[in-house]
Design a protein around this motif. Structure first.
Motif, PDB file in Angstrom:
ATOM      1  N   LEU A   1      23.917  42.446 -25.849  1.00  0.00           N
ATOM      2  CA  LEU A   1      24.082  43.877 -25.611  1.00  0.00           C
ATOM      3  C   LEU A   1      25.347  44.138 -24.795  1.00  0.00           C
ATOM      4  O   LEU A   1      25.650  43.403 -23.855  1.00  0.00           O
TER       5      LEU A   1
ATOM      6  N   VAL B   1      18.152  48.886 -18.556  1.00  0.00           N
ATOM      7  CA  VAL B   1      18.062  48.120 -19.796  1.00  0.00           C
ATOM      8  C   VAL B   1      16.766  47.330 -19.779  1.00  0.00           C
ATOM      9  O   VAL B   1      16.487  46.592 -18.834  1.00  0.00           O
ATOM     10  N   GLN B   2      15.980  47.479 -20.852  1.00  0.00           N
ATOM     11  CA  GLN B   2      14.720  46.753 -20.985  1.00  0.00           C
ATOM     12  C   GLN B   2      14.805  45.919 -22.260  1.00  0.00           C
ATOM     13  O   GLN B   2      14.895  46.466 -23.358  1.00  0.00           O
ATOM     14  N   GLU B   3      14.815  44.600 -22.102  1.00  0.00           N
ATOM     15  CA  GLU B   3      14.929  43.709 -23.256  1.00  0.00           C
ATOM     16  C   GLU B   3      13.655  43.702 -24.079  1.00  0.00           C
ATOM     17  O   GLU B   3      12.579  44.055 -23.582  1.00  0.00           O
TER      18      GLU B   3
ATOM     19  N   GLY C   1      21.172  39.938 -30.659  1.00  0.00           N
ATOM     20  CA  GLY C   1      20.541  40.565 -29.502  1.00  0.00           C
ATOM     21  C   GLY C   1      21.418  40.724 -28.274  1.00  0.00           C
ATOM     22  O   GLY C   1      20.963  41.253 -27.266  1.00  0.00           O
TER      23      GLY C   1
ATOM     24  N   ARG D   1      22.329  42.956 -19.478  1.00  0.00           N
ATOM     25  CA  ARG D   1      21.116  42.127 -19.516  1.00  0.00           C
ATOM     26  C   ARG D   1      19.930  42.986 -19.099  1.00  0.00           C
ATOM     27  O   ARG D   1      20.112  44.061 -18.518  1.00  0.00           O
ATOM     28  N   GLY D   2      18.748  42.512 -19.377  1.00  0.00           N
ATOM     29  CA  GLY D   2      17.546  43.216 -18.951  1.00  0.00           C
ATOM     30  C   GLY D   2      17.564  43.460 -17.456  1.00  0.00           C
ATOM     31  O   GLY D   2      17.926  42.576 -16.684  1.00  0.00           O
TER      32      GLY D   2
ATOM     33  N   GLU E   1      16.045  53.493 -28.178  1.00  0.00           N
ATOM     34  CA  GLU E   1      15.945  52.103 -28.612  1.00  0.00           C
ATOM     35  C   GLU E   1      17.174  51.738 -29.429  1.00  0.00           C
ATOM     36  O   GLU E   1      17.611  52.500 -30.284  1.00  0.00           O
TER      37      GLU E   1
ATOM     38  N   VAL F   1      16.079  46.832 -28.081  1.00  0.00           N
ATOM     39  CA  VAL F   1      16.361  46.928 -26.653  1.00  0.00           C
ATOM     40  C   VAL F   1      16.123  48.380 -26.272  1.00  0.00           C
ATOM     41  O   VAL F   1      16.548  49.297 -26.970  1.00  0.00           O
TER      42      VAL F   1
ATOM     43  N   CYS G   1      24.304  46.499 -29.829  1.00  0.00           N
ATOM     44  CA  CYS G   1      23.454  45.313 -29.811  1.00  0.00           C
ATOM     45  C   CYS G   1      23.845  44.467 -31.020  1.00  0.00           C
ATOM     46  O   CYS G   1      23.719  44.907 -32.164  1.00  0.00           O
TER      47      CYS G   1
END
Length: 187
Positions: free
Chosen positions: A136, A180-182, A134, A165-166, A92, A80, A130
């Motif tokens: 978060l 946040v970038q999934e 997965g 969440r993303g 990351e 993530v 995380c």
């Protein structure tokens, strides 16, 4: 007057290895052994190349094991990404790990360099965890950071994990934010 000194007179009575120098005898002084003469042995982490002291089981930066076994889920496709605005960088977070966020290098070795110049971020501000599957969460340090943590403008309670969440925007104080970038999301 004597032309020489006996060995007993050159040696310190407590036998520390320190010798007095007599210029007439032409005997140079021997330096005392110093603790700093012993160099600390450092080895690079096989995953992130950071120099680490010997004896660690895992890298405090990337959390990869240092015993020669395979790194923990080191594929960027599973990480993530926390994309920071203003700071111009990203961090990351791998499944099964936690990334501490703050300016203290000892407490937050993975993020301190990125956040070093940020005066509104506390030394120990928050952490992003995380789970192995997965999921978060972000948690403000339990005793509270100086300027708080917000997720999508909602103020967090210190010590209480908040799901992420993303696309969520997290604020560390009034000036530092990250998105946040999934895994598999747009760069």
């Amino acid at each position: 007057m004597r032309d020489h000194l006996d060995d007993e007179e050159l040696t310190d009575p407590e036998d520390t290895g320190i010798h007095r120098f007599d210029a007439r005898a032409g005997i140079p002084p021997r330096p005392a052994p110093a603790e700093r003469d012993v160099l600390e042995v450092r080895h690079p982490c096989p995953a992130c190349s950071r120099l680490l002291p010997a004896g660690l089981a895992s890298c405090p930066v990337c959390l990869s094991p240092l015993d020669g076994s395979a790194p923990a889920a080191s594929s960027p496709a599973t990480a993530v990404r926390l994309v920071f605005r203003g700071a111009g960088g990203h961090l990351e977070v791998l499944p099964g790990t936690e990334m501490r966020l703050g300016t203290d290098d000892a407490w937050s070795p993975g993020a301190a360099a990125l956040l070093a110049g940020e005066t509104t971020v506390s030394r120990m501000h928050a952490s992003v965890a995380c789970s192995g599957d997965g999921r978060l969460t972000v948690t403000e340090v339990s005793r509270g950071s100086r300027n708080g943590v917000r997720v999508n403008d909602r103020v967090l309670t210190p010590g209480t994990p908040e799901p992420l969440r993303g696309g969520d925007v997290v604020s560390l104080g009034p000036e530092v934010t990250f998105t946040v970038q999934e895994p598999g999301g747009p760069p």
